[in-house]
Design a protein around this motif. Sequence first.
Motif, PDB file in Angstrom:
ATOM      1  N   ARG A   1      37.721  34.065  42.367  1.00  0.00           N
ATOM      2  CA  ARG A   1      36.836  35.205  42.195  1.00  0.00           C
ATOM      3  C   ARG A   1      35.998  35.035  40.943  1.00  0.00           C
ATOM      4  NH1 ARG A   1      35.571  40.302  40.600  1.00  0.00           N
ATOM      5  NH2 ARG A   1      35.316  41.849  42.229  1.00  0.00           N
ATOM      6  N   HIS A   2      34.699  35.197  41.093  1.00  0.00           N
ATOM      7  CA  HIS A   2      33.773  35.188  39.975  1.00  0.00           C
ATOM      8  C   HIS A   2      32.829  36.366  40.151  1.00  0.00           C
ATOM      9  CE1 HIS A   2      34.485  31.188  38.086  1.00  0.00           C
ATOM     10  NE2 HIS A   2      35.039  30.960  39.262  1.00  0.00           N
TER      11      HIS A   2
ATOM     12  N   ASN B   1      32.463  44.935  41.591  1.00  0.00           N
ATOM     13  CA  ASN B   1      31.744  45.328  42.807  1.00  0.00           C
ATOM     14  C   ASN B   1      30.636  44.360  43.199  1.00  0.00           C
ATOM     15  OD1 ASN B   1      33.304  47.649  43.118  1.00  0.00           O
ATOM     16  ND2 ASN B   1      31.943  48.835  41.804  1.00  0.00           N
ATOM     17  N   TYR B   2      30.597  43.183  42.630  1.00  0.00           N
ATOM     18  CA  TYR B   2      29.588  42.190  43.001  1.00  0.00           C
ATOM     19  C   TYR B   2      30.183  40.795  42.790  1.00  0.00           C
ATOM     20  CZ  TYR B   2      24.913  40.478  43.940  1.00  0.00           C
ATOM     21  OH  TYR B   2      23.821  39.873  44.515  1.00  0.00           O
ATOM     22  N   ALA B   3      31.199  40.490  43.573  1.00  0.00           N
ATOM     23  CA  ALA B   3      31.919  39.231  43.411  1.00  0.00           C
ATOM     24  C   ALA B   3      31.319  38.138  44.288  1.00  0.00           C
ATOM     25  CB  ALA B   3      33.381  39.418  43.781  1.00  0.00           C
TER      26      ALA B   3
ATOM     27  N   ASN C   1      29.302  33.817  49.255  1.00  0.00           N
ATOM     28  CA  ASN C   1      28.712  35.001  48.645  1.00  0.00           C
ATOM     29  C   ASN C   1      28.608  36.097  49.701  1.00  0.00           C
ATOM     30  OD1 ASN C   1      27.337  36.921  47.219  1.00  0.00           O
ATOM     31  ND2 ASN C   1      25.577  35.644  46.762  1.00  0.00           N
ATOM     32  N   PRO C   2      29.532  37.067  49.683  1.00  0.00           N
ATOM     33  CA  PRO C   2      29.509  38.129  50.690  1.00  0.00           C
ATOM     34  C   PRO C   2      28.476  39.221  50.395  1.00  0.00           C
ATOM     35  CG  PRO C   2      31.345  38.461  49.229  1.00  0.00           C
ATOM     36  CD  PRO C   2      30.697  37.160  48.826  1.00  0.00           C
TER      37      PRO C   2
END
Length: 177
Positions: A9-10, A14-16, A41-42
């Motif tokens: 996780r980077h 709320n914007y991983a 990148n979801p």
Amino acid sequence: MATKIRLQRHGRKNYAFYPIVIADSRAPRDGRFIERIGSYNPNTNPATITLNFERALYWVATGAEPTDTVRSILSREGVMLMHHLMGGVKKGAFDQAEAERRFNEWKAKKDAKTAAVKTKEANQREQTAKQRLEAEVAKNKAKAEAVAQKKAEAAAAAAAAEAEAAPAEEPQTDAAE
């Protein structure tokens, strides 16, 4: 050494976004890793996946266990299918050319399906934008008509006031003569 293919996780809260890495199963989630083979990148629509296909296939073939999410990503990109086809080549069920043909057929169908979904979404966005524009034009037209009516009423009231003021002035000028 038990290796895993997993996500790190980077990003911010709320914007991983997630690099796809090969790591020792005992290493912490965001800790030390052996190799980075891609990213996920979801946050984009549709989700953006970059993957080094050859390295991912190599690690799956050498026995690295993907996590559930990574397994679905690898399946979506075709790594798991190619691994399955390579097993068929090793067993002698078919040759390498047949495996490549099957994989390319699958990839073409998948790309066509993805392109269809993207064009459908683009058409839908275009349609909603068109509907919003039509609604805005209708609102602006109604507002312009209301403003024009209000101005006409104000002009009529001003003309009536002038008309009332004008006859009142004429008798005064007649009396002065």
